[in-house]
Design an enzyme around this catalytic site. Structure first.
Site, PDB file in Angstrom:
ATOM      1  N   CYS A 195      50.527  35.326  16.294  1.00  0.00           N
ATOM      2  CA  CYS A 195      49.053  35.360  16.337  1.00  0.00           C
ATOM      3  C   CYS A 195      48.400  35.306  14.962  1.00  0.00           C
ATOM      4  O   CYS A 195      47.202  35.048  14.858  1.00  0.00           O
ATOM      5  CB  CYS A 195      48.589  36.593  17.087  1.00  0.00           C
ATOM      6  SG  CYS A 195      49.369  36.732  18.697  1.00  0.00           S
ATOM      7  N   ASN A 242      44.193  35.480  25.358  1.00  0.00           N
ATOM      8  CA  ASN A 242      44.919  35.551  24.087  1.00  0.00           C
ATOM      9  C   ASN A 242      45.574  34.191  23.833  1.00  0.00           C
ATOM     10  O   ASN A 242      46.463  33.783  24.582  1.00  0.00           O
ATOM     11  CB  ASN A 242      45.966  36.661  24.187  1.00  0.00           C
ATOM     12  CG  ASN A 242      46.751  36.839  22.908  1.00  0.00           C
ATOM     13  OD1 ASN A 242      46.725  35.992  22.016  1.00  0.00           O
ATOM     14  ND2 ASN A 242      47.469  37.945  22.811  1.00  0.00           N
ATOM     15  N   HIS A 280      41.503  38.646  15.936  1.00  0.00           N
ATOM     16  CA  HIS A 280      42.367  38.024  16.938  1.00  0.00           C
ATOM     17  C   HIS A 280      41.966  38.567  18.309  1.00  0.00           C
ATOM     18  O   HIS A 280      41.780  39.773  18.486  1.00  0.00           O
ATOM     19  CB  HIS A 280      43.826  38.369  16.626  1.00  0.00           C
ATOM     20  CG  HIS A 280      44.774  38.002  17.718  1.00  0.00           C
ATOM     21  ND1 HIS A 280      44.759  36.767  18.321  1.00  0.00           N
ATOM     22  CD2 HIS A 280      45.760  38.702  18.332  1.00  0.00           C
ATOM     23  CE1 HIS A 280      45.697  36.724  19.249  1.00  0.00           C
ATOM     24  NE2 HIS A 280      46.318  37.896  19.284  1.00  0.00           N
TER      25      HIS A 280
HETATM   26  O1  UT7 Z   1      48.508  38.915  20.638  1.00  0.00           O
HETATM   27  C1  UT7 Z   1      49.599  39.613  20.123  1.00  0.00           C
HETATM   28  C2  UT7 Z   1      49.370  41.036  20.130  1.00  0.00           C
HETATM   29  N1  UT7 Z   1      49.276  41.520  21.485  1.00  0.00           N
HETATM   30  C3  UT7 Z   1      48.494  42.521  21.729  1.00  0.00           C
HETATM   31  O2  UT7 Z   1      47.836  42.974  20.845  1.00  0.00           O
HETATM   32  C4  UT7 Z   1      48.509  43.096  23.126  1.00  0.00           C
HETATM   33  C5  UT7 Z   1      48.478  44.604  23.034  1.00  0.00           C
HETATM   34  N2  UT7 Z   1      48.567  45.289  24.307  1.00  0.00           N
HETATM   35  C6  UT7 Z   1      47.597  45.220  25.245  1.00  0.00           C
HETATM   36  O3  UT7 Z   1      46.645  44.495  25.142  1.00  0.00           O
HETATM   37  C7  UT7 Z   1      47.737  46.155  26.425  1.00  0.00           C
HETATM   38  O4  UT7 Z   1      48.801  47.057  26.192  1.00  0.00           O
HETATM   39  C8  UT7 Z   1      47.961  45.425  27.782  1.00  0.00           C
HETATM   40  C9  UT7 Z   1      46.698  44.745  28.218  1.00  0.00           C
HETATM   41  C10 UT7 Z   1      49.082  44.415  27.651  1.00  0.00           C
HETATM   42  C11 UT7 Z   1      48.332  46.439  28.858  1.00  0.00           C
HETATM   43  O5  UT7 Z   1      47.332  47.456  28.943  1.00  0.00           O
HETATM   44  P1  UT7 Z   1      47.734  48.988  28.929  1.00  0.00           P
HETATM   45  O6  UT7 Z   1      46.517  49.763  29.118  1.00  0.00           O
HETATM   46  O7  UT7 Z   1      48.517  49.242  27.666  1.00  0.00           O
HETATM   47  O8  UT7 Z   1      48.636  49.110  30.205  1.00  0.00           O
HETATM   48  P2  UT7 Z   1      50.164  49.549  30.332  1.00  0.00           P
HETATM   49  O9  UT7 Z   1      51.070  48.474  29.819  1.00  0.00           O
HETATM   50  O10 UT7 Z   1      50.346  50.928  29.752  1.00  0.00           O
HETATM   51  O11 UT7 Z   1      50.281  49.632  31.886  1.00  0.00           O
HETATM   52  C12 UT7 Z   1      49.502  50.564  32.649  1.00  0.00           C
HETATM   53  C13 UT7 Z   1      49.738  50.269  34.125  1.00  0.00           C
HETATM   54  C14 UT7 Z   1      51.203  50.140  34.484  1.00  0.00           C
HETATM   55  O12 UT7 Z   1      51.393  50.698  35.777  1.00  0.00           O
HETATM   56  P3  UT7 Z   1      52.052  52.164  35.944  1.00  0.00           P
HETATM   57  O13 UT7 Z   1      53.406  52.053  35.289  1.00  0.00           O
HETATM   58  O14 UT7 Z   1      51.130  53.085  35.223  1.00  0.00           O
HETATM   59  O15 UT7 Z   1      52.074  52.337  37.409  1.00  0.00           O
HETATM   60  C15 UT7 Z   1      51.417  48.646  34.569  1.00  0.00           C
HETATM   61  O16 UT7 Z   1      52.468  48.297  35.435  1.00  0.00           O
HETATM   62  O17 UT7 Z   1      49.121  49.030  34.468  1.00  0.00           O
HETATM   63  C16 UT7 Z   1      50.079  48.216  35.138  1.00  0.00           C
HETATM   64  N3  UT7 Z   1      49.784  46.819  34.873  1.00  0.00           N
HETATM   65  C17 UT7 Z   1      48.983  46.087  35.664  1.00  0.00           C
HETATM   66  N4  UT7 Z   1      48.287  46.393  36.763  1.00  0.00           N
HETATM   67  C18 UT7 Z   1      47.551  45.419  37.320  1.00  0.00           C
HETATM   68  C19 UT7 Z   1      50.227  46.036  33.865  1.00  0.00           C
HETATM   69  N5  UT7 Z   1      49.717  44.812  33.976  1.00  0.00           N
HETATM   70  C20 UT7 Z   1      48.951  44.808  35.077  1.00  0.00           C
HETATM   71  C21 UT7 Z   1      48.157  43.835  35.712  1.00  0.00           C
HETATM   72  N6  UT7 Z   1      47.478  44.182  36.823  1.00  0.00           N
HETATM   73  N7  UT7 Z   1      48.058  42.568  35.247  1.00  0.00           N
END
Ligand code: UT7
Length: 309
Positions: free
Chosen positions: A96, A266, A236
Protein backbone atom coordinates in the site's frame (compact mmCIF):
# COMPACT_ATOMS: atom_id res chain seq x y z
CA UNK A 1 -19.20 -4.42 -6.43
CA UNK A 2 -21.54 -3.13 -3.73
CA UNK A 3 -21.93 -4.39 -0.18
CA UNK A 4 -25.17 -6.01 -1.32
CA UNK A 5 -23.15 -8.08 -3.82
CA UNK A 6 -21.02 -9.39 -0.95
CA UNK A 7 -24.09 -10.29 1.10
CA UNK A 8 -24.79 -12.87 -1.63
CA UNK A 9 -21.22 -14.25 -1.55
CA UNK A 10 -20.27 -14.53 2.15
CA UNK A 11 -21.83 -14.22 5.61
CA UNK A 12 -21.69 -10.44 5.88
CA UNK A 13 -23.93 -7.37 5.85
CA UNK A 14 -23.92 -3.82 4.55
CA UNK A 15 -24.21 -2.71 8.19
CA UNK A 16 -21.05 -4.61 9.24
CA UNK A 17 -18.97 -3.51 6.24
CA UNK A 18 -20.06 0.12 6.47
CA UNK A 19 -19.62 0.49 10.21
CA UNK A 20 -16.34 -1.51 10.47
CA UNK A 21 -14.63 -0.18 7.31
CA UNK A 22 -16.51 2.76 5.73
CA UNK A 23 -16.64 0.92 2.38
CA UNK A 24 -19.80 0.92 0.27
CA UNK A 25 -18.48 0.03 -3.20
CA UNK A 26 -15.30 -1.02 -4.96
CA UNK A 27 -14.38 -1.15 -8.63
CA UNK A 28 -13.46 -4.52 -10.17
CA UNK A 29 -11.55 -4.72 -13.46
CA UNK A 30 -13.15 -6.74 -16.24
CA UNK A 31 -11.52 -9.90 -17.57
CA UNK A 32 -9.82 -8.07 -20.45
CA UNK A 33 -8.17 -5.44 -18.26
CA UNK A 34 -4.72 -6.23 -16.89
CA UNK A 35 -2.84 -4.26 -14.24
CA UNK A 36 -0.78 -2.64 -17.01
CA UNK A 37 -3.95 -1.47 -18.83
CA UNK A 38 -5.16 0.42 -15.77
CA UNK A 39 -1.68 1.90 -15.30
CA UNK A 40 -1.62 3.09 -18.93
CA UNK A 41 -4.92 4.95 -18.46
CA UNK A 42 -3.70 6.63 -15.27
CA UNK A 43 -0.32 7.53 -16.82
CA UNK A 44 -1.99 9.03 -19.89
CA UNK A 45 -4.25 11.20 -17.74
CA UNK A 46 -1.26 12.33 -15.68
CA UNK A 47 0.71 13.25 -18.82
CA UNK A 48 -2.29 15.16 -20.19
CA UNK A 49 -2.74 17.10 -16.97
CA UNK A 50 0.98 17.90 -16.75
CA UNK A 51 1.14 18.88 -20.44
CA UNK A 52 4.05 16.48 -20.78
CA UNK A 53 5.04 14.61 -23.95
CA UNK A 54 5.78 10.89 -23.78
CA UNK A 55 9.30 11.52 -25.08
CA UNK A 56 10.09 13.66 -22.02
CA UNK A 57 9.57 10.83 -19.51
CA UNK A 58 12.96 9.40 -18.56
CA UNK A 59 11.83 7.07 -15.76
CA UNK A 60 8.68 5.10 -14.93
CA UNK A 61 8.37 3.78 -11.37
CA UNK A 62 5.40 1.47 -10.89
CA UNK A 63 4.22 0.34 -7.45
CA UNK A 64 2.25 -2.91 -7.47
CA UNK A 65 1.87 -6.24 -5.71
CA UNK A 66 -0.39 -7.52 -8.50
CA UNK A 67 1.90 -7.54 -11.56
CA UNK A 68 0.92 -8.70 -15.05
CA UNK A 69 3.72 -11.28 -14.99
CA UNK A 70 6.28 -12.61 -12.54
CA UNK A 71 8.83 -11.54 -15.18
CA UNK A 72 9.23 -8.94 -16.67
CA UNK A 73 8.14 -6.00 -14.56
CA UNK A 74 4.74 -4.42 -15.19
CA UNK A 75 6.62 -1.12 -15.61
CA UNK A 76 8.26 -2.52 -18.76
CA UNK A 77 4.86 -3.63 -20.10
CA UNK A 78 3.46 -0.14 -19.46
CA UNK A 79 6.48 1.47 -21.10
CA UNK A 80 5.79 -0.55 -24.26
CA UNK A 81 2.00 -0.04 -24.21
CA UNK A 82 2.39 3.72 -23.65
CA UNK A 83 5.31 4.15 -25.98
CA UNK A 84 7.82 5.88 -23.70
CA UNK A 85 10.95 5.73 -25.88
CA UNK A 86 13.34 7.41 -23.45
CA UNK A 87 12.30 5.88 -20.15
CA UNK A 88 13.93 3.45 -17.78
CA UNK A 89 11.21 1.43 -16.06
CA UNK A 90 10.99 -0.72 -12.94
CA UNK A 91 8.48 -1.96 -10.37
CA UNK A 92 8.45 -1.26 -6.66
CA UNK A 93 6.94 -3.98 -4.46
CA UNK A 94 5.82 -2.03 -1.43
CA UNK A 95 2.14 -2.95 -1.07
CA UNK A 96 0.00 0.00 0.00
CA UNK A 97 2.96 2.39 0.24
CA UNK A 98 4.04 1.63 -3.35
CA UNK A 99 3.21 5.09 -4.64
CA UNK A 100 4.87 6.84 -1.69
CA UNK A 101 7.99 4.71 -2.26
CA UNK A 102 7.85 5.69 -5.93
CA UNK A 103 7.53 9.38 -5.08
CA UNK A 104 10.42 9.12 -2.65
CA UNK A 105 12.66 7.46 -5.24
CA UNK A 106 11.58 9.99 -7.89
CA UNK A 107 12.39 12.85 -5.53
CA UNK A 108 15.86 11.45 -4.84
CA UNK A 109 16.66 10.81 -8.52
CA UNK A 110 15.54 14.31 -9.45
CA UNK A 111 17.42 16.01 -6.62
CA UNK A 112 20.54 14.01 -7.57
CA UNK A 113 20.16 15.27 -11.16
CA UNK A 114 19.92 11.73 -12.59
CA UNK A 115 16.39 11.96 -14.02
CA UNK A 116 14.28 14.97 -14.97
CA UNK A 117 10.72 13.76 -15.66
CA UNK A 118 9.40 10.73 -13.87
CA UNK A 119 6.06 8.95 -13.94
CA UNK A 120 5.22 7.51 -10.52
CA UNK A 121 2.32 5.06 -10.64
CA UNK A 122 0.40 3.03 -8.08
CA UNK A 123 -1.74 0.30 -9.61
CA UNK A 124 -3.43 -2.84 -8.35
CA UNK A 125 -5.67 -5.53 -9.73
CA UNK A 126 -6.35 -6.92 -6.26
CA UNK A 127 -9.43 -8.82 -7.47
CA UNK A 128 -7.01 -11.35 -9.02
CA UNK A 129 -5.54 -12.11 -5.58
CA UNK A 130 -8.67 -11.87 -3.42
CA UNK A 131 -10.25 -14.94 -1.86
CA UNK A 132 -13.96 -14.33 -2.44
CA UNK A 133 -14.80 -17.02 0.13
CA UNK A 134 -13.00 -15.21 2.98
CA UNK A 135 -15.22 -12.54 4.49
CA UNK A 136 -12.30 -11.19 6.54
CA UNK A 137 -10.61 -9.88 3.40
CA UNK A 138 -12.82 -10.03 0.31
CA UNK A 139 -15.08 -7.11 1.26
CA UNK A 140 -12.09 -4.79 1.57
CA UNK A 141 -10.32 -4.68 -1.77
CA UNK A 142 -10.81 -3.01 -5.16
CA UNK A 143 -8.91 -2.42 -8.41
CA UNK A 144 -7.52 0.99 -9.39
CA UNK A 145 -4.62 3.00 -10.73
CA UNK A 146 -3.25 6.49 -10.08
CA UNK A 147 -0.24 8.31 -11.44
CA UNK A 148 1.71 11.55 -11.12
CA UNK A 149 4.38 13.28 -13.16
CA UNK A 150 7.29 14.36 -10.98
CA UNK A 151 9.65 16.82 -12.65
CA UNK A 152 12.67 18.98 -11.94
CA UNK A 153 11.42 22.58 -11.68
CA UNK A 154 12.67 25.89 -10.28
CA UNK A 155 10.88 27.41 -7.27
CA UNK A 156 10.11 26.27 -3.74
CA UNK A 157 7.10 24.04 -4.40
CA UNK A 158 7.49 20.29 -4.71
CA UNK A 159 8.27 17.31 -2.53
CA UNK A 160 9.46 18.76 0.77
CA UNK A 161 10.21 15.60 2.73
CA UNK A 162 9.63 11.84 2.59
CA UNK A 163 9.88 9.00 5.08
CA UNK A 164 9.93 5.22 4.54
CA UNK A 165 10.07 2.38 7.07
CA UNK A 166 9.42 -1.37 7.22
CA UNK A 167 9.29 -4.16 9.79
CA UNK A 168 9.48 -7.59 8.14
CA UNK A 169 8.93 -9.38 11.46
CA UNK A 170 5.22 -8.72 10.97
CA UNK A 171 5.10 -9.92 7.35
CA UNK A 172 2.62 -12.71 8.08
CA UNK A 173 -0.01 -10.23 9.31
CA UNK A 174 -0.74 -9.46 5.65
CA UNK A 175 0.55 -11.79 2.98
CA UNK A 176 0.06 -14.37 0.24
CA UNK A 177 1.78 -17.55 1.36
CA UNK A 178 1.78 -19.78 -1.70
CA UNK A 179 3.14 -18.94 -5.14
CA UNK A 180 6.68 -17.73 -4.46
CA UNK A 181 9.93 -19.70 -4.17
CA UNK A 182 9.48 -20.46 -0.46
CA UNK A 183 6.07 -22.09 -0.91
CA UNK A 184 5.72 -22.69 -4.65
CA UNK A 185 2.59 -23.82 -6.41
CA UNK A 186 3.18 -27.57 -6.74
CA UNK A 187 1.30 -29.93 -9.10
CA UNK A 188 -0.65 -31.30 -6.09
CA UNK A 189 -1.62 -27.85 -4.72
CA UNK A 190 -5.36 -27.82 -4.13
CA UNK A 191 -6.90 -24.40 -3.79
CA UNK A 192 -7.28 -23.33 -0.16
CA UNK A 193 -6.93 -19.55 -0.49
CA UNK A 194 -3.31 -19.47 0.72
CA UNK A 195 -2.16 -18.08 -2.64
CA UNK A 196 -4.54 -15.14 -2.17
CA UNK A 197 -4.34 -12.18 0.23
CA UNK A 198 -4.52 -13.26 3.88
CA UNK A 199 -4.68 -10.79 6.76
CA UNK A 200 -5.07 -10.71 10.52
CA UNK A 201 -6.85 -7.38 10.36
CA UNK A 202 -6.85 -6.41 14.02
CA UNK A 203 -3.04 -6.82 14.28
CA UNK A 204 -2.52 -4.69 11.18
CA UNK A 205 -5.01 -2.12 12.45
CA UNK A 206 -3.08 -1.32 15.64
CA UNK A 207 0.28 -0.92 13.91
CA UNK A 208 -1.31 1.10 11.09
CA UNK A 209 -2.72 3.75 13.43
CA UNK A 210 0.52 4.07 15.40
CA UNK A 211 2.94 4.11 12.46
CA UNK A 212 0.91 6.30 10.11
CA UNK A 213 0.85 8.90 12.87
CA UNK A 214 4.62 8.50 13.45
CA UNK A 215 5.37 8.68 9.70
CA UNK A 216 3.24 11.83 9.41
CA UNK A 217 5.02 13.52 12.31
CA UNK A 218 8.38 12.56 10.82
CA UNK A 219 7.89 14.48 7.55
CA UNK A 220 6.24 17.41 9.34
CA UNK A 221 9.19 17.66 11.77
CA UNK A 222 11.68 17.42 8.89
CA UNK A 223 9.93 20.36 7.23
CA UNK A 224 9.62 22.27 10.50
CA UNK A 225 5.85 22.63 10.21
CA UNK A 226 2.88 21.55 12.31
CA UNK A 227 -0.05 19.33 11.30
CA UNK A 228 -2.25 22.42 11.56
CA UNK A 229 -0.22 23.98 8.69
CA UNK A 230 -1.32 21.19 6.34
CA UNK A 231 -4.23 21.96 4.01
CA UNK A 232 -5.10 18.35 3.23
CA UNK A 233 -4.11 14.96 4.61
CA UNK A 234 -4.37 12.16 2.05
CA UNK A 235 -4.17 8.88 3.93
CA UNK A 236 -4.14 5.37 2.49
CA UNK A 237 -7.81 4.37 2.29
CA UNK A 238 -7.87 1.05 4.17
CA UNK A 239 -10.40 1.68 6.91
CA UNK A 240 -12.35 4.77 7.96
CA UNK A 241 -11.68 3.94 11.62
CA UNK A 242 -7.91 3.89 11.02
CA UNK A 243 -8.16 7.24 9.25
CA UNK A 244 -10.24 8.78 12.06
CA UNK A 245 -7.78 7.50 14.67
CA UNK A 246 -4.91 8.98 12.64
CA UNK A 247 -6.66 12.37 12.44
CA UNK A 248 -7.19 12.30 16.20
CA UNK A 249 -3.51 11.54 16.86
CA UNK A 250 -2.44 14.34 14.52
CA UNK A 251 -5.06 16.67 16.05
CA UNK A 252 -6.51 17.57 12.67
CA UNK A 253 -10.25 17.73 11.95
CA UNK A 254 -11.76 15.23 9.54
CA UNK A 255 -12.64 18.19 7.29
CA UNK A 256 -8.89 18.30 6.47
CA UNK A 257 -8.72 14.61 5.62
CA UNK A 258 -9.58 13.36 2.13
CA UNK A 259 -11.86 10.32 1.94
CA UNK A 260 -12.96 8.20 -1.01
CA UNK A 261 -12.87 4.78 0.65
CA UNK A 262 -16.67 4.49 0.36
CA UNK A 263 -16.39 4.40 -3.46
CA UNK A 264 -13.22 2.38 -4.03
CA UNK A 265 -12.40 0.30 -0.94
CA UNK A 266 -8.77 -0.52 -0.28
CA UNK A 267 -6.81 -0.31 -3.55
CA UNK A 268 -3.35 -0.76 -1.99
CA UNK A 269 -0.67 1.20 -3.88
CA UNK A 270 -3.32 2.94 -6.04
CA UNK A 271 -5.12 4.33 -3.02
CA UNK A 272 -3.03 7.46 -2.37
CA UNK A 273 -2.58 8.61 -6.01
CA UNK A 274 -6.26 7.92 -6.70
CA UNK A 275 -7.21 10.12 -3.74
CA UNK A 276 -4.59 12.75 -4.67
CA UNK A 277 -6.03 12.98 -8.18
CA UNK A 278 -9.63 13.26 -7.00
CA UNK A 279 -8.71 15.90 -4.42
CA UNK A 280 -6.71 17.85 -7.00
CA UNK A 281 -9.47 17.78 -9.62
CA UNK A 282 -11.96 18.85 -6.94
CA UNK A 283 -9.72 21.84 -6.09
CA UNK A 284 -9.16 20.79 -2.47
CA UNK A 285 -5.78 22.54 -2.41
CA UNK A 286 -4.03 25.32 -4.29
CA UNK A 287 -0.50 26.40 -5.14
CA UNK A 288 1.63 26.80 -2.02
CA UNK A 289 -0.56 24.56 0.17
CA UNK A 290 0.95 21.67 2.12
CA UNK A 291 -0.44 18.23 1.25
CA UNK A 292 0.49 15.28 3.46
CA UNK A 293 0.30 11.76 2.04
CA UNK A 294 0.69 8.77 4.33
CA UNK A 295 0.29 5.03 3.79
CA UNK A 296 0.67 1.68 5.44
CA UNK A 297 0.61 -1.90 4.21
CA UNK A 298 1.88 -5.45 3.94
CA UNK A 299 5.53 -5.91 4.83
CA UNK A 300 4.70 -4.46 7.19
CA UNK A 301 5.67 -1.18 5.60
CA UNK A 302 4.77 2.46 6.00
CA UNK A 303 5.73 5.84 4.61
CA UNK A 304 4.80 9.45 4.09
CA UNK A 305 5.45 12.35 1.74
CA UNK A 306 4.91 16.04 2.38
CA UNK A 307 4.34 18.13 -0.73
CA UNK A 308 4.17 21.88 -1.13
CA UNK A 309 1.77 22.09 -4.08
O1 UT7 B 1 -4.14 -1.81 3.33
C1 UT7 B 1 -3.17 -2.47 4.07
C2 UT7 B 1 -3.37 -2.29 5.49
N1 UT7 B 1 -4.60 -2.92 5.90
C3 UT7 B 1 -5.26 -2.39 6.87
O2 UT7 B 1 -4.88 -1.37 7.36
C4 UT7 B 1 -6.48 -3.14 7.38
C5 UT7 B 1 -6.49 -3.07 8.89
N2 UT7 B 1 -7.57 -3.82 9.51
C6 UT7 B 1 -8.87 -3.48 9.38
O3 UT7 B 1 -9.24 -2.61 8.64
C7 UT7 B 1 -9.85 -4.22 10.26
O4 UT7 B 1 -9.14 -5.02 11.19
C8 UT7 B 1 -10.85 -5.12 9.47
C9 UT7 B 1 -11.84 -4.26 8.74
C10 UT7 B 1 -10.10 -6.00 8.49
C11 UT7 B 1 -11.63 -6.00 10.43
O5 UT7 B 1 -12.27 -5.20 11.42
P1 UT7 B 1 -12.13 -5.55 12.96
O6 UT7 B 1 -12.97 -4.62 13.70
O7 UT7 B 1 -10.66 -5.56 13.29
O8 UT7 B 1 -12.76 -6.99 13.04
P2 UT7 B 1 -12.09 -8.36 13.50
O9 UT7 B 1 -11.13 -8.86 12.48
O10 UT7 B 1 -11.58 -8.22 14.91
O11 UT7 B 1 -13.36 -9.27 13.51
C12 UT7 B 1 -14.46 -9.01 14.39
C13 UT7 B 1 -15.58 -9.98 14.03
C14 UT7 B 1 -15.12 -11.42 13.91
O12 UT7 B 1 -16.15 -12.26 14.41
P3 UT7 B 1 -16.02 -12.92 15.88
O13 UT7 B 1 -14.76 -13.73 15.83
O14 UT7 B 1 -15.94 -11.76 16.82
O15 UT7 B 1 -17.27 -13.70 15.98
C15 UT7 B 1 -15.00 -11.63 12.42
O16 UT7 B 1 -15.17 -12.98 12.05
O17 UT7 B 1 -16.13 -9.62 12.76
C16 UT7 B 1 -16.16 -10.78 11.94
N3 UT7 B 1 -16.01 -10.38 10.55
C17 UT7 B 1 -17.06 -10.11 9.76
N4 UT7 B 1 -18.38 -10.09 10.00
C18 UT7 B 1 -19.19 -9.75 8.98
C19 UT7 B 1 -14.88 -10.23 9.82
N5 UT7 B 1 -15.18 -9.84 8.59
C20 UT7 B 1 -16.51 -9.77 8.51
C21 UT7 B 1 -17.42 -9.41 7.49
N6 UT7 B 1 -18.74 -9.42 7.77
N7 UT7 B 1 -17.01 -9.08 6.25
Amino acid sequence: MTNADFEKLVDTSDEWITSRTGIKERRIADDDTATSDMAVQACQRALDMAGCAKEEIDLLILGTVTPDYRLPSTACVVQEKMGLPNAAAFDVVAACTGFINGLSIANSFIKAGIHKKILAVGVERLSSFTNYEDRNTCVLFGDAAGAAVVSAEEGDSGIVSTFLKSDGRMREFLWSKVGGTLHPHTPDYTYDGTDKIMMTGSDVFKVAVREMANASRHVLDQAGIDASDVTLVIPHQANIRIIEALAKRLKVGMDKVFLNIHKFGNTSSASVPLALDEANREGKFKEGDYVLMVAFGGGLIWGSALVKW
